[in-house]
Design a protein around this motif. Structure first.
Motif, short mmCIF file in Angstrom:
data_model
loop_
_atom_site.label_atom_id
_atom_site.label_comp_id
_atom_site.label_asym_id
_atom_site.label_seq_id
_atom_site.Cartn_x
_atom_site.Cartn_y
_atom_site.Cartn_z
N ALA A 168 58.30 32.28 -6.61
CA ALA A 168 59.15 33.46 -6.75
C ALA A 168 59.33 34.20 -5.44
O ALA A 168 60.43 34.66 -5.10
CB ALA A 168 58.57 34.40 -7.81
N LEU A 169 58.26 34.34 -4.67
CA LEU A 169 58.35 35.03 -3.38
C LEU A 169 59.21 34.26 -2.40
O LEU A 169 60.01 34.84 -1.66
CB LEU A 169 56.95 35.26 -2.81
CG LEU A 169 56.04 36.21 -3.59
CD1 LEU A 169 54.68 36.31 -2.94
CD2 LEU A 169 56.68 37.59 -3.72
N SER A 170 59.09 32.94 -2.39
CA SER A 170 59.94 32.13 -1.51
C SER A 170 61.41 32.29 -1.86
O SER A 170 62.27 32.38 -0.99
CB SER A 170 59.54 30.66 -1.62
OG SER A 170 58.30 30.41 -1.02
N ALA A 171 61.71 32.33 -3.16
CA ALA A 171 63.09 32.43 -3.61
C ALA A 171 63.71 33.75 -3.16
O ALA A 171 64.86 33.78 -2.68
CB ALA A 171 63.17 32.30 -5.13
N VAL A 172 62.99 34.85 -3.29
CA VAL A 172 63.56 36.15 -2.94
C VAL A 172 63.71 36.31 -1.43
O VAL A 172 64.61 37.00 -0.94
CB VAL A 172 62.74 37.30 -3.54
CG1 VAL A 172 61.44 37.56 -2.76
CG2 VAL A 172 63.57 38.57 -3.64
N LEU A 173 62.84 35.66 -0.66
CA LEU A 173 63.00 35.71 0.79
C LEU A 173 64.26 34.96 1.22
O LEU A 173 64.81 35.24 2.29
CB LEU A 173 61.76 35.09 1.47
CG LEU A 173 60.48 35.92 1.36
CD1 LEU A 173 59.29 35.15 1.94
CD2 LEU A 173 60.63 37.26 2.08
N ASN A 174 64.71 34.03 0.39
CA ASN A 174 65.93 33.29 0.70
C ASN A 174 67.18 34.03 0.24
O ASN A 174 68.16 34.12 0.98
CB ASN A 174 65.89 31.91 0.05
CG ASN A 174 67.13 31.09 0.34
OD1 ASN A 174 67.35 30.65 1.46
ND2 ASN A 174 67.96 30.88 -0.67
N SER A 175 67.14 34.58 -0.96
CA SER A 175 68.36 35.14 -1.54
C SER A 175 68.47 36.66 -1.44
O SER A 175 69.55 37.23 -1.61
CB SER A 175 68.47 34.74 -3.02
OG SER A 175 67.36 35.22 -3.75
N GLY A 176 67.35 37.35 -1.17
CA GLY A 176 67.38 38.80 -1.06
C GLY A 176 67.27 39.49 -2.42
O GLY A 176 67.37 38.85 -3.47
N LEU A 177 67.07 40.80 -2.38
CA LEU A 177 66.88 41.59 -3.59
C LEU A 177 67.62 42.91 -3.43
O LEU A 177 67.46 43.61 -2.43
CB LEU A 177 65.38 41.85 -3.82
CG LEU A 177 64.98 42.58 -5.09
CD1 LEU A 177 65.37 41.76 -6.32
CD2 LEU A 177 63.48 42.85 -5.10
N HIS A 178 68.46 43.24 -4.41
CA HIS A 178 69.25 44.47 -4.38
C HIS A 178 68.93 45.32 -5.61
O HIS A 178 68.57 44.79 -6.66
CB HIS A 178 70.75 44.15 -4.38
CG HIS A 178 71.22 43.45 -3.15
ND1 HIS A 178 72.56 43.25 -2.88
CD2 HIS A 178 70.56 42.89 -2.11
CE1 HIS A 178 72.71 42.60 -1.74
NE2 HIS A 178 71.50 42.37 -1.26
N ASP A 179 69.09 46.62 -5.47
CA ASP A 179 68.94 47.50 -6.63
C ASP A 179 69.94 47.10 -7.71
O ASP A 179 71.12 46.81 -7.41
CB ASP A 179 69.20 48.96 -6.24
CG ASP A 179 68.07 49.55 -5.40
OD1 ASP A 179 66.97 48.96 -5.42
OD2 ASP A 179 68.30 50.57 -4.73
N GLY A 180 69.49 47.08 -8.94
CA GLY A 180 70.38 46.76 -10.05
C GLY A 180 70.61 45.28 -10.28
O GLY A 180 71.45 44.90 -11.09
N ASP A 181 69.85 44.43 -9.59
CA ASP A 181 70.00 42.99 -9.80
C ASP A 181 69.68 42.62 -11.24
O ASP A 181 68.75 43.15 -11.86
CB ASP A 181 69.08 42.20 -8.87
CG ASP A 181 69.70 41.95 -7.50
OD1 ASP A 181 70.90 42.26 -7.33
OD2 ASP A 181 69.00 41.46 -6.60
N ALA A 182 70.46 41.69 -11.77
CA ALA A 182 70.24 41.17 -13.12
C ALA A 182 70.61 39.69 -13.12
O ALA A 182 71.61 39.29 -12.52
CB ALA A 182 71.07 41.93 -14.15
#
Length: 482
Positions: A170-184
């Protein structure tokens, strides 16, 4: 040590939306309370920390609550594919030594077995809830899930997936795609697959929302994407094509909030990628397997258009190399290393060595280009990928070999415009037998997607000097029969 995911998330963002299904939405605090309820009811059956149970059902809110309840309580989950036959389910229950089977009423007919005790959802929710002691932290090597993947011997292997495996993935995935407020994330995948489970895991770690649906529906997916309700979705090639058709026919516009169409389960045709580009859908091809707890390489958004057909670069905590090769564009077996890689199998395959010199040998063939982008040329040589489902010929061959009129059988992939590929069988029979009879024989022992779509009766199967079946020759003979 790793925090107990949902306990930590509910403490950090209790009122953030966590899960929606049909007409119900749960905040993270509400999700924790409902999951605690399921954990307490499981505890009343004597199921607690360290127990191993099997879950069998489709994608639903109740299944998601059960999964979170098991995670909270430290219960190991064997994720059973609801499309399997009763015989296949019985094998996995025996092999995993599951203490209980918890299933939905719709699949009760598949649970006529005496391997372990069983209970359906409706009965479970009526039980009294018992208090239980929860762990705030998990050991990294704690087994969270067990998922079966078809084996080349014909016997599916139970893959152990630990807290470290899922968390690092999961951590690897978010480092690749990023995380924004309100993501769903739009969730239309089976929860028993690694792709479906990993969406739940990522959401809790990120604090984002999962919009859960029972199954893939192209019209609903298009509405979710074009109205800005979701920022990401997971698909396989066949579902991507159906979604593209709806968007194209309706002349719909993708909402700017939507950033990630994660495409796995096999290669995506370049024609689909070009259509997605025209629609404004950012398709990120990804490569992974059950043994790597989902993604191990993914194409980033900035490279998606200039590297069509690539699975991207290894994710942050991952090392990938091509066995015996150091030069670009030279094909070889893909080897994988990282904290997301399974530590081993269970049951019949407990002694099977997962790593060799620290590396997982994927059995897949690929290469790196001169910029370090991974291209997967061929999936495992004999693997059939049908609509995102992995099918090993040896498993089907083993079933066919049980038929009293069959001497031997060989199975290979046959091209399908709808599913990418489907299984075709070559059969050596002792005497005349009807094709429909063979099909019905397989239907009682195999999930529908594994049943051969064509049967060819032959005098002998192609084999090499070591008597090894040459499935490549079978595939070639299919071409010559057209």
């Amino acid at each position: 040590m790793i925090p107990n995911w949902l306990l930590k998330r509910a403490a950090l963002t209790p009122h953030a939306p966590a899960l929606s299904f049909q007409d119900r939405t749960w905040s993270y605090l509400e999700l924790k309370e409902e999951a605690l309820d399921r954990a307490g009811k499981l505890r009343s059956l004597g199921i607690g920390r360290g127990s191993r149970i099997a879950l069998l059902g489709g994608t639903s809110g109740e299944m998601a609550l059960l999964i979170h309840g098991c995670l909270l309580a430290g219960i190991e989950m064997v994720m059973l594919n609801s499309r399997l036959t009763a015989e296949e389910i019985e094998y996995q229950l025996k092999d995993s030594q599951s203490e209980w089977l918890v299933c939905e009423d719709a699949v009760r007919r598949k649970t006529l077995q005496h391997v372990c005790r069983s209970i359906v959802y409706d009965e479970l929710v009526q039980l009294n809830r018992e208090p239980l002691q929860l762990e705030q932290m998990w050991e990294e090597d704690r087994t969270l899930t067990i998922m079966y993947t078809s084996g080349t011997t014909g016997f599916p292997k139970g893959v152990r997936q630990t807290a470290e495996n899922h968390t690092s993935s999961a951590l690897s995935a978010v480092l690749n795609s990023g995380l924004h407020d309100g993501d769903a994330w739009l969730h239309m995948m089976p929860l028993f697959h690694i792709s479906g489970f990993s969406i739940l895991a990522r959401a809790v770690l990120y604090g984002s929302e999962v919009r859960l649906f029972e199954k893939f529906d192209a019209a609903i997916a298009a509405e979710e994407i074009t109205t800005g309700r979701v920022s990401g979705m997971s698909v396989v090639a066949v579902t991507l094509e159906r979604l593209l058709t709806v968007i194209e026919n309706g002349k719909l516009s993708v909402h700017p909030k939507f950033r990630t169409m994660l495409a796995g389960g096999g290669p995506v045709p370049v024609s689909y990628l070009k259509r997605a580009e025209q629609c404004g859908l950012p398709v990120l091809q990804t490569y992974g397997m059950t043994e790597t707890s989902s993604q191990t390489a993914t194409l980033s958004a900035v490279d998606a258009l200039r590297k069509p057909g690539s699975a991207g670069k290894p994710l942050f905590f991952t090392d990938i190399r091509i066995d015996g090769q150091t030069e670009p564009f030279v094909k070889g077996e893909i080897l994988i290393k990282g904290p997301h890689v399974t530590t081993g199998y269970i049951g019949k395959h407990t002694s099977t060595q997962v790593l060799r010199n620290g590396w997982l040998h994927s059995g897949d063939i690929g290469y790196f280009d001169d910029e370090g982008f991974l291209f997967v040329s061929d999936r495992r040589s004999d693997l059939i990928i049908s609509g995102g489902e992995n099918i090993y010929p040896a498993e089907i061959e083993a079933v066919l070999a049980e038929h009293p009129q069959i001497v031997e059988a060989g199975v290979c992939a046959m091209q399908s415009d709808t599913w990418g590929a489907v299984p075709a069988a070559f059969v050596v029979a002792r005497s005349a037998i009807e094709e429909e009879s063979l099909r019905k024989f397989c239907q009682t022992r195999l999930a529908a997607y594994k049943v051969p779509k064509a049967f060819h009766f032959v005098d002998e199967l192609p084999r090499n000097a070591s008597n090894k079946l040459l499935r490549k020759d079978l595939r070639e003979s299919l071409t010559s029969r057209k």
